[in-house]
Design a protein around this motif. Structure first.
Motif, PDB file in Angstrom:
ATOM      1  N   THR A  99       0.873  -1.297  -0.041  1.00 42.12           N
ATOM      2  CA  THR A  99      -0.079   0.155   0.194  1.00 42.12           C
ATOM      3  C   THR A  99       0.848   1.281  -0.028  1.00 42.12           C
ATOM      4  O   THR A  99       0.295   2.413  -0.017  1.00 42.12           O
ATOM      5  CB  THR A  99      -1.197  -0.107   1.136  1.00 42.12           C
ATOM      6  OG1 THR A  99      -0.244   0.346   2.361  1.00 42.12           O
ATOM      7  CG2 THR A  99      -1.820  -1.215   1.188  1.00 42.12           C
ATOM      8  N   VAL A 100       2.086   1.132  -0.107  1.00 37.03           N
ATOM      9  CA  VAL A 100       3.150   2.437   0.087  1.00 37.03           C
ATOM     10  C   VAL A 100       2.769   3.249  -1.048  1.00 37.03           C
ATOM     11  O   VAL A 100       2.824   4.631  -0.900  1.00 37.03           O
ATOM     12  CB  VAL A 100       4.692   1.774   0.105  1.00 37.03           C
ATOM     13  CG1 VAL A 100       5.479   3.193  -0.201  1.00 37.03           C
ATOM     14  CG2 VAL A 100       4.815   1.239   1.392  1.00 37.03           C
ATOM     15  N   HIS A 101       2.326   2.875  -2.264  1.00 34.37           N
ATOM     16  CA  HIS A 101       2.132   3.760  -3.407  1.00 34.37           C
ATOM     17  C   HIS A 101       0.835   4.554  -3.174  1.00 34.37           C
ATOM     18  O   HIS A 101       0.706   5.553  -3.936  1.00 34.37           O
ATOM     19  CB  HIS A 101       2.280   2.915  -4.716  1.00 34.37           C
ATOM     20  CG  HIS A 101       1.070   1.988  -4.718  1.00 34.37           C
ATOM     21  ND1 HIS A 101       0.889   0.659  -4.125  1.00 34.37           N
ATOM     22  CD2 HIS A 101       0.023   2.269  -5.621  1.00 34.37           C
ATOM     23  CE1 HIS A 101      -0.003   0.225  -4.445  1.00 34.37           C
ATOM     24  NE2 HIS A 101      -0.756   0.896  -5.280  1.00 34.37           N
ATOM     25  N   LEU A 102      -0.022   3.996  -2.327  1.00 32.73           N
ATOM     26  CA  LEU A 102      -1.357   4.737  -2.328  1.00 32.73           C
ATOM     27  C   LEU A 102      -1.192   6.012  -1.323  1.00 32.73           C
ATOM     28  O   LEU A 102      -0.700   5.828  -0.103  1.00 32.73           O
ATOM     29  CB  LEU A 102      -2.243   3.695  -1.611  1.00 32.73           C
ATOM     30  CG  LEU A 102      -2.395   2.450  -2.447  1.00 32.73           C
ATOM     31  CD1 LEU A 102      -3.504   1.613  -1.853  1.00 32.73           C
ATOM     32  CD2 LEU A 102      -3.204   2.689  -3.676  1.00 32.73           C
ATOM     33  N   LEU A 103      -1.744   7.013  -1.605  1.00 36.06           N
ATOM     34  CA  LEU A 103      -1.865   8.330  -1.203  1.00 36.06           C
ATOM     35  C   LEU A 103      -2.543   7.895   0.104  1.00 36.06           C
ATOM     36  O   LEU A 103      -3.642   7.326   0.359  1.00 36.06           O
ATOM     37  CB  LEU A 103      -2.482   9.391  -2.148  1.00 36.06           C
ATOM     38  CG  LEU A 103      -1.588   9.700  -3.305  1.00 36.06           C
ATOM     39  CD1 LEU A 103      -2.349  10.679  -4.025  1.00 36.06           C
ATOM     40  CD2 LEU A 103      -0.426  10.148  -2.775  1.00 36.06           C
ATOM     41  N   HIS A 104      -2.473   8.868   1.070  1.00 34.74           N
ATOM     42  CA  HIS A 104      -2.758   9.005   2.463  1.00 34.74           C
ATOM     43  C   HIS A 104      -4.377   9.003   2.298  1.00 34.74           C
ATOM     44  O   HIS A 104      -5.195   8.062   2.979  1.00 34.74           O
ATOM     45  CB  HIS A 104      -2.609  10.355   3.266  1.00 34.74           C
ATOM     46  CG  HIS A 104      -3.215  10.627   4.511  1.00 34.74           C
ATOM     47  ND1 HIS A 104      -2.995  10.051   5.797  1.00 34.74           N
ATOM     48  CD2 HIS A 104      -4.287  11.436   4.554  1.00 34.74           C
ATOM     49  CE1 HIS A 104      -3.743  10.449   6.515  1.00 34.74           C
ATOM     50  NE2 HIS A 104      -4.641  11.373   6.216  1.00 34.74           N
ATOM     51  N   GLY A 105      -5.010   9.950   1.755  1.00 38.45           N
ATOM     52  CA  GLY A 105      -6.283  10.039   1.668  1.00 38.45           C
ATOM     53  C   GLY A 105      -7.017   8.908   0.870  1.00 38.45           C
ATOM     54  O   GLY A 105      -8.205   8.343   1.196  1.00 38.45           O
ATOM     55  N   ILE A 106      -6.578   8.331   0.025  1.00 37.03           N
ATOM     56  CA  ILE A 106      -7.100   6.890  -0.644  1.00 37.03           C
ATOM     57  C   ILE A 106      -7.283   5.892   0.421  1.00 37.03           C
ATOM     58  O   ILE A 106      -8.155   5.234   0.434  1.00 37.03           O
ATOM     59  CB  ILE A 106      -6.112   6.477  -1.754  1.00 37.03           C
ATOM     60  CG1 ILE A 106      -6.117   7.396  -2.921  1.00 37.03           C
ATOM     61  CG2 ILE A 106      -6.427   5.225  -2.257  1.00 37.03           C
ATOM     62  CD1 ILE A 106      -7.523   7.783  -3.537  1.00 37.03           C
ATOM     63  N   LYS A 107      -6.122   5.744   1.248  1.00 38.34           N
ATOM     64  CA  LYS A 107      -6.365   4.736   2.406  1.00 38.34           C
ATOM     65  C   LYS A 107      -7.433   4.946   3.418  1.00 38.34           C
ATOM     66  O   LYS A 107      -8.111   4.200   3.981  1.00 38.34           O
ATOM     67  CB  LYS A 107      -4.926   4.278   2.896  1.00 38.34           C
ATOM     68  CG  LYS A 107      -4.047   3.739   2.206  1.00 38.34           C
ATOM     69  CD  LYS A 107      -2.658   3.332   2.859  1.00 38.34           C
ATOM     70  CE  LYS A 107      -1.708   4.616   2.320  1.00 38.34           C
ATOM     71  NZ  LYS A 107      -0.422   4.000   2.632  1.00 38.34           N
ATOM     72  N   VAL A 108      -7.510   6.507   3.470  1.00 37.67           N
ATOM     73  CA  VAL A 108      -8.285   6.771   4.854  1.00 37.67           C
ATOM     74  C   VAL A 108     -10.002   6.646   3.834  1.00 37.67           C
ATOM     75  O   VAL A 108     -10.770   6.203   4.680  1.00 37.67           O
ATOM     76  CB  VAL A 108      -8.352   8.482   4.903  1.00 37.67           C
ATOM     77  CG1 VAL A 108      -9.551   8.840   5.426  1.00 37.67           C
ATOM     78  CG2 VAL A 108      -6.975   8.717   5.800  1.00 37.67           C
ATOM     79  N   GLY A 109     -10.034   6.707   2.611  1.00 30.68           N
ATOM     80  CA  GLY A 109     -11.422   6.554   1.875  1.00 30.68           C
ATOM     81  C   GLY A 109     -11.597   5.092   2.218  1.00 30.68           C
ATOM     82  O   GLY A 109     -12.726   4.798   2.538  1.00 30.68           O
ATOM     83  N   TYR A 110     -10.815   4.187   2.190  1.00 34.93           N
ATOM     84  CA  TYR A 110     -11.143   2.696   2.471  1.00 34.93           C
ATOM     85  C   TYR A 110     -11.430   2.615   3.967  1.00 34.93           C
ATOM     86  O   TYR A 110     -12.453   1.832   4.201  1.00 34.93           O
ATOM     87  CB  TYR A 110     -10.122   1.942   2.031  1.00 34.93           C
ATOM     88  CG  TYR A 110     -10.041   0.430   2.463  1.00 34.93           C
ATOM     89  CD1 TYR A 110     -11.027  -0.376   1.987  1.00 34.93           C
ATOM     90  CD2 TYR A 110      -9.328   0.018   3.784  1.00 34.93           C
ATOM     91  CE1 TYR A 110     -11.180  -1.752   2.313  1.00 34.93           C
ATOM     92  CE2 TYR A 110      -9.778  -1.456   4.276  1.00 34.93           C
ATOM     93  CZ  TYR A 110     -10.570  -2.286   3.497  1.00 34.93           C
ATOM     94  OH  TYR A 110     -10.873  -3.488   3.948  1.00 34.93           O
ATOM     95  N   GLY A 111     -10.905   3.079   4.617  1.00 30.80           N
ATOM     96  CA  GLY A 111     -11.025   3.364   6.048  1.00 30.80           C
ATOM     97  C   GLY A 111     -12.358   3.701   6.544  1.00 30.80           C
ATOM     98  O   GLY A 111     -13.142   3.547   7.567  1.00 30.80           O
ATOM     99  N   ILE A 112     -13.022   4.786   5.761  1.00 31.78           N
ATOM    100  CA  ILE A 112     -14.233   5.176   6.159  1.00 31.78           C
ATOM    101  C   ILE A 112     -15.476   3.908   6.020  1.00 31.78           C
ATOM    102  O   ILE A 112     -16.180   3.914   6.926  1.00 31.78           O
ATOM    103  CB  ILE A 112     -14.745   6.184   5.006  1.00 31.78           C
ATOM    104  CG1 ILE A 112     -14.016   7.502   5.157  1.00 31.78           C
ATOM    105  CG2 ILE A 112     -16.144   6.553   5.233  1.00 31.78           C
ATOM    106  CD1 ILE A 112     -14.092   8.550   4.246  1.00 31.78           C
ATOM    107  N   LEU A 113     -15.203   3.145   4.719  1.00 33.67           N
ATOM    108  CA  LEU A 113     -15.952   2.084   4.737  1.00 33.67           C
ATOM    109  C   LEU A 113     -15.997   1.095   5.776  1.00 33.67           C
ATOM    110  O   LEU A 113     -17.003   0.382   6.204  1.00 33.67           O
ATOM    111  CB  LEU A 113     -15.923   1.390   3.103  1.00 33.67           C
ATOM    112  CG  LEU A 113     -16.092   2.487   1.935  1.00 33.67           C
ATOM    113  CD1 LEU A 113     -15.739   1.665   0.802  1.00 33.67           C
ATOM    114  CD2 LEU A 113     -17.607   3.073   2.138  1.00 33.67           C
ATOM    115  N   VAL A 114     -14.781   0.824   6.266  1.00 33.38           N
ATOM    116  CA  VAL A 114     -14.603  -0.184   7.355  1.00 33.38           C
ATOM    117  C   VAL A 114     -14.993   0.494   8.616  1.00 33.38           C
ATOM    118  O   VAL A 114     -15.888  -0.337   9.255  1.00 33.38           O
ATOM    119  CB  VAL A 114     -13.117  -0.423   7.598  1.00 33.38           C
ATOM    120  CG1 VAL A 114     -12.853  -1.157   8.894  1.00 33.38           C
ATOM    121  CG2 VAL A 114     -12.365  -1.091   6.500  1.00 33.38           C
TER     122      VAL A 114
END
Length: 363
Positions: free
Chosen positions: A267-282
């Motif tokens: 996931t290193v290549h993924l930007l901060h907000g992109i991972k947060v976006g997934y985190g919203i769904l979780v």
């Protein structure tokens, strides 16, 4: 609880940078540390004025991560050159480093974002990482920037994927705070909390209604009112949520999931907000708000925000890996536990599996 509404002075205009020389002169500053990245300087340089004929500028290139090592390096340079002001130009990690260097000192702080990827320019928070990109912690400061300058043209010409990441990160302002606000009694609402909650609602409504068009405008290079509204929502409105709301409006579940994901090299290549976006769904799955997840999915798909582990590059992850994400997300020291629910590793793990079920392709 304390509130810090934002920078002392904020200017957003195509000639915003032109205000910098007079600001430096009015404060009688003669020594400046200018912290920036290579790409950010290239983007902003056509619009940057001379800081002043009698201003000595110490030019410092950013090393790439807001790490304690980088903060100490830049602080040592600032001390060596006896600077009076730090100007941070770039993305969130550059600006967070500049904030960390100046906090608790006599140094003036000027922030010039070249991306709209988060609310770092507005907030009094720095997020710290290891050199390899793994999340470490965050600090909340007693000061905000003395001056924040935004040139919309510079941000319009930045990479669109950072803008999309900013949209996802800002959407979390609503979903991470709403349960905490709902848990408050009416007589617990101060003016500051009322402002914070309304700003969180504004984040959600503005982004869901305007982001798709704003991204199209950005891709076409058009500085439209819609694009600018979304851009300033990412930087300003999002910043006021935590600024006014304090502990009631900080990052919670979605960001805890983000922090856990940084432990996985995939996931290193993924930007901060992109991972947060997934985190919203979780987080929504933890809260059993499954209809909210389903309602968000078309928006996520339109903007190419990850909705499941496959999208994150973790399609081959096993149960042990999912357990690791859940355990780190639910660690007692994380902000996950600001959510007014009983949350443990099993609850997060179950939510991740439920999200996989909801987002599975229809056969």
């Amino acid at each position: 609880m304390f509130s810090q509404s934002g920078p002392q002075r904020y200017i957003s205009d195509v000639d915003a940078y032109d205000q910098l020389p007079s600001f430096i002169s009015d404060l009688k500053v003669t020594k400046v540390l200018f912290l920036h990245g290579t790409k950010s300087l290239r983007a902003a340089k056509p619009y940057l004025p001379n800081f002043g004929d009698h201003v000595e500028v110490t030019d410092v290139f950013f090393n790439g991560e807001c790490s304690y090592e980088e903060i100490h390096r830049v602080a040592a340079i600032a001390k060596e050159h006896q600077v009076q002001m730090v100007i941070g130009l770039g993305g969130g990690k550059v600006l967070d480093t500049a904030k960390a260097v100046t906090t608790g000192t006599h140094l003036y702080l000027v922030l010039i974002p070249t991306l709209a990827s988060n609310c770092a320019p507005w907030s009094s928070v720095s997020v710290h990482y290891k050199a390899n990109g793994e999340h470490l912690d965050h600090k909340i400061y007693k000061e905000t920037a003395h001056l924040l300058l935004i040139n919309p043209k510079v941000i319009l010409n930045s990479p669109v994927n950072y803008y999309v990441a900013g949209i996802a990160d800002t959407l979390a302002k609503f979903y991470e705070s709403e349960l905490m606000f709902e848990a408050l009694d009416d007589d617990e609402y101060t003016t500051a909390l009322s402002i914070s909650r309304q700003m969180a609602i504004n984040c959600k409504n503005i982004l869901l209604n305007n982001s798709v068009q704003a991204v199209k405008d950005m891709q076409a290079g058009q500085l439209t009112h819609t694009w600018r509204t979304v851009m300033e929502t990412i930087i300003v409105t999002a910043g006021t949520v935590g600024g006014w709301g304090g502990d009631y409006a900080r990052s919670t579940g979605a960001h805890s999931v983000h922090d856990a994901l940084t432990l996985f090299p995939e996931t290193v290549h993924l930007l901060h907000g992109i991972k947060v976006g997934y985190g919203i769904l979780v987080q929504l799955a933890i809260e059993h708000h499954y209809d909210d997840i389903r309602n968000l999915l078309p928006f996520y798909h339109e903007l190419n925000i990850p909705t499941n582990l496959e999208d994150l590059g973790l399609g081959d992850i096993d149960d042990a890996g999912i357990t690791k994400i859940a355990a780190v997300s639910a660690d007692p020291e994380t902000t996950m536990h600001l959510i007014p629910l009983d949350i443990d590793t099993d609850a997060v793990k179950s939510a991740i599996y439920k999200l996989e079920e909801i987002t599975a392709p229809v056969k």
